[in-house]
Motif scaffolding. Structure first.
Motif, PDB file in Angstrom:
ATOM      1  N   VAL A 271       4.313  17.793   2.341  1.00 53.23           N
ATOM      2  CA  VAL A 271       4.861  17.225   1.103  1.00 53.23           C
ATOM      3  C   VAL A 271       6.249  17.837   1.001  1.00 53.23           C
ATOM      4  N   ASP A 272       7.174  17.266   1.789  1.00 52.18           N
ATOM      5  CA  ASP A 272       8.424  17.999   2.032  1.00 52.18           C
ATOM      6  C   ASP A 272       9.670  17.135   1.939  1.00 52.18           C
ATOM      7  N   ALA A 273       9.534  15.907   1.400  1.00 58.05           N
ATOM      8  CA  ALA A 273      10.709  15.046   1.230  1.00 58.05           C
ATOM      9  C   ALA A 273      11.550  14.988   2.512  1.00 58.05           C
ATOM     10  N   GLY A 274      10.856  14.959   3.649  1.00 61.66           N
ATOM     11  CA  GLY A 274      11.537  14.738   4.924  1.00 61.66           C
ATOM     12  C   GLY A 274      12.130  15.973   5.576  1.00 61.66           C
ATOM     13  N   ALA A 275      11.800  17.159   5.093  1.00 65.43           N
ATOM     14  CA  ALA A 275      12.435  18.371   5.639  1.00 65.43           C
ATOM     15  C   ALA A 275      12.129  18.560   7.124  1.00 65.43           C
ATOM     16  N   ILE A 276      10.861  18.397   7.492  1.00 66.53           N
ATOM     17  CA  ILE A 276      10.466  18.707   8.864  1.00 66.53           C
ATOM     18  C   ILE A 276      10.786  17.555   9.813  1.00 66.53           C
ATOM     19  N   VAL A 277      10.537  16.330   9.386  1.00 64.35           N
ATOM     20  CA  VAL A 277      10.775  15.206  10.294  1.00 64.35           C
ATOM     21  C   VAL A 277      12.249  15.137  10.695  1.00 64.35           C
ATOM     22  N   ARG A 278      13.104  15.556   9.800  1.00 63.64           N
ATOM     23  CA  ARG A 278      14.533  15.554  10.112  1.00 63.64           C
ATOM     24  C   ARG A 278      14.859  16.549  11.222  1.00 63.64           C
ATOM     25  N   LYS A 279      14.062  17.617  11.291  1.00 69.58           N
ATOM     26  CA  LYS A 279      14.348  18.658  12.285  1.00 69.58           C
ATOM     27  C   LYS A 279      13.861  18.287  13.681  1.00 69.58           C
ATOM     28  N   ARG A 280      12.907  17.343  13.776  1.00 72.99           N
ATOM     29  CA  ARG A 280      12.409  16.973  15.101  1.00 72.99           C
ATOM     30  C   ARG A 280      12.096  15.481  15.126  1.00 72.99           C
ATOM     31  N   PRO A 281      13.156  14.674  15.017  1.00 73.43           N
ATOM     32  CA  PRO A 281      12.947  13.238  14.840  1.00 73.43           C
ATOM     33  C   PRO A 281      12.337  12.537  16.045  1.00 73.43           C
ATOM     34  N   GLN A 282      12.547  13.045  17.268  1.00 69.55           N
ATOM     35  CA  GLN A 282      12.084  12.271  18.424  1.00 69.55           C
ATOM     36  C   GLN A 282      10.636  12.539  18.782  1.00 69.55           C
ATOM     37  N   GLN A 283      10.086  13.611  18.338  1.00 68.30           N
ATOM     38  CA  GLN A 283       8.788  14.033  18.841  1.00 68.30           C
ATOM     39  C   GLN A 283       7.794  14.220  17.692  1.00 68.30           C
ATOM     40  N   PRO A 284       7.030  13.181  17.364  1.00 69.65           N
ATOM     41  CA  PRO A 284       6.048  13.378  16.295  1.00 69.65           C
ATOM     42  C   PRO A 284       5.111  14.533  16.615  1.00 69.65           C
ATOM     43  N   GLN A 285       4.849  15.371  15.645  1.00 70.35           N
ATOM     44  CA  GLN A 285       3.944  16.512  15.833  1.00 70.35           C
ATOM     45  C   GLN A 285       2.684  16.243  15.026  1.00 70.35           C
ATOM     46  N   PHE A 286       1.545  16.645  15.563  1.00 68.81           N
ATOM     47  CA  PHE A 286       0.300  16.342  14.849  1.00 68.81           C
ATOM     48  C   PHE A 286      -0.360  17.589  14.353  1.00 68.81           C
TER      49      PHE A 286
END
Ligand SMILES: NC(=O)c1ccc[n+]([C@@H]2O[C@H](COP(=O)([O-])OP(=O)(O)OC[C@H]3O[C@@H](n4cnc5c(N)ncnc54)[C@H](O)[C@@H]3O)[C@@H](O)[C@H]2O)c1
Length: 286
Positions: A271-286
């Motif tokens: 619940v991070d308003a995009g904080a983490i996805v912005r840091k690693r946009p190419q590689q979805p982490q599960f």
């Protein structure tokens, strides 16, 4: 019928902040609450932890919603105290359906002392393990466990060029919570007990709104104020927000406690308003 009608939910750190928000949101949807909080200070923490008055306010607000709440004072670092508190709460409310392990501290701002490092780990990680351990004998098959990590769990520790040991301990503890929940989900799958983590970014609570955190975000200033820190808080989201509200995290927790998520387990829900996805946009982490 509420979304968690007549479930009994254990919440640690329920005196204020996110814990109170979870208690109120779940009570709105029909849950009764076993609330645990320390209601005392830990020396290495440089902002005031919750008080008995805070805890009383949580009780008052839950009861105002027409739900039952048992408020118990215990330290999540103390395994025996947690076993006793959870047993007492279950005796009072008759059962236990879900657990939200989220009591936490951020003892940052100390540059030359190992105690904050250890305190962060014993509260933020050992405390989660003790909470789960105390709850497990009471949980039926199909129960739900939610642990609160942090965006800090999903990124490498940073130290602003200074070795802040409390911050390092916080990062270690939260990364450990994420790993623990992952493997707990495997260990409890035969009983269909679900284990999930929520990872908030900056959240608008006393853990964020204090001088040591302002210094963390504005190391360039001697005595930064909240106004000084607010523009820097934005670095922790991609939405241009300084923080999310406790109620935003409560919505995620409500979903994970409810039967709507009955086949959701082992998830690291940001619940991070995009904080983490912005840091690693190419590689979805599960
Ligand atoms: N506020 C943020 O920016 C933020 C961001 C990410 C994650 N988190 C996590 O969210 C959780 C909730 O924190 P919050 O933001 O509501 O802060 P908060 O300080 O308002 O609430 C934490 C609560 O935990 C209680 N607590 C602390 N140590 C305890 C112990 N040993 N035993 C029992 N209770 C104890 C405190 O008294 C307090 O009521 C924590 O795990 C925190 O690490 C917070």
């Amino acid at each position: 019928m509420g979304r968690v009608q007549d479930k009994v939910v254990l919440i640690t750190g329920a005196a204020r902040g996110q814990g109170r928000a979870h208690a109120l949101r779940l009570a709105q949807e029909g849950a009764d609450i076993i609330a645990v909080d320390l209601c005392a200070q830990i020396d290495s923490v440089r902002y005031p932890l919750a008080t008995r008055e805070d805890f009383d306010e949580t009780v008052r607000q839950v009861e105002k919603l027409g739900r039952r709440i048992v408020a118990l004072t215990a330290d999540v670092r103390d395994r025996a105290a947690m076993l006793a508190a959870v047993a007492e709460g279950v005796a009072a409310l008759g059962k236990l359906d879900a657990v939200i392990a989220q009591a936490g501290i951020a003892p940052i701002g100390t540059l030359a002392d190992a105690q904050p490092f250890l305190d962060a780990i014993t509260v933020d990680f050992n405390g989660v393990v003790h909470t789960v351990e105390a709850a497990l004998p009471h949980l039926p098959d199909g129960a739900a466990i939610v642990a609160t990590g942090s965006a800090a769990a999903l990124m490498p520790p940073s130290d602003n060029g200074r070795p802040d040991f409390g911050k390092l301990g916080y990062s270690f503890a939260k990364r450990s919570v994420a790993s623990f929940v992952n493997d707990l989900a495997i260990a409890l799958a035969p009983r269909r007990i679900r284990a999930n983590a929520v990872h908030p970014t900056n959240t608008n609570t006393d853990m964020l709104n204090n001088d040591s955190m302002y210094r963390e975000f504005r190391p360039d200033l001697e005595n930064p104020t909240r106004e000084d820190a607010l523009p820097a808080f934005h670095v922790m989201t991609a939405f241009g927000l300084p923080y999310v509200e406790p109620g935003d995290v409560a919505e995620a927790v409500l979903f994970l406690v409810s039967d709507e998520s009955r086949y959701v387990t082992g998830v690291q829900l940001r619940v991070d308003a995009g904080a983490i996805v912005r840091k690693r946009p190419q590689q979805p982490q599960f």
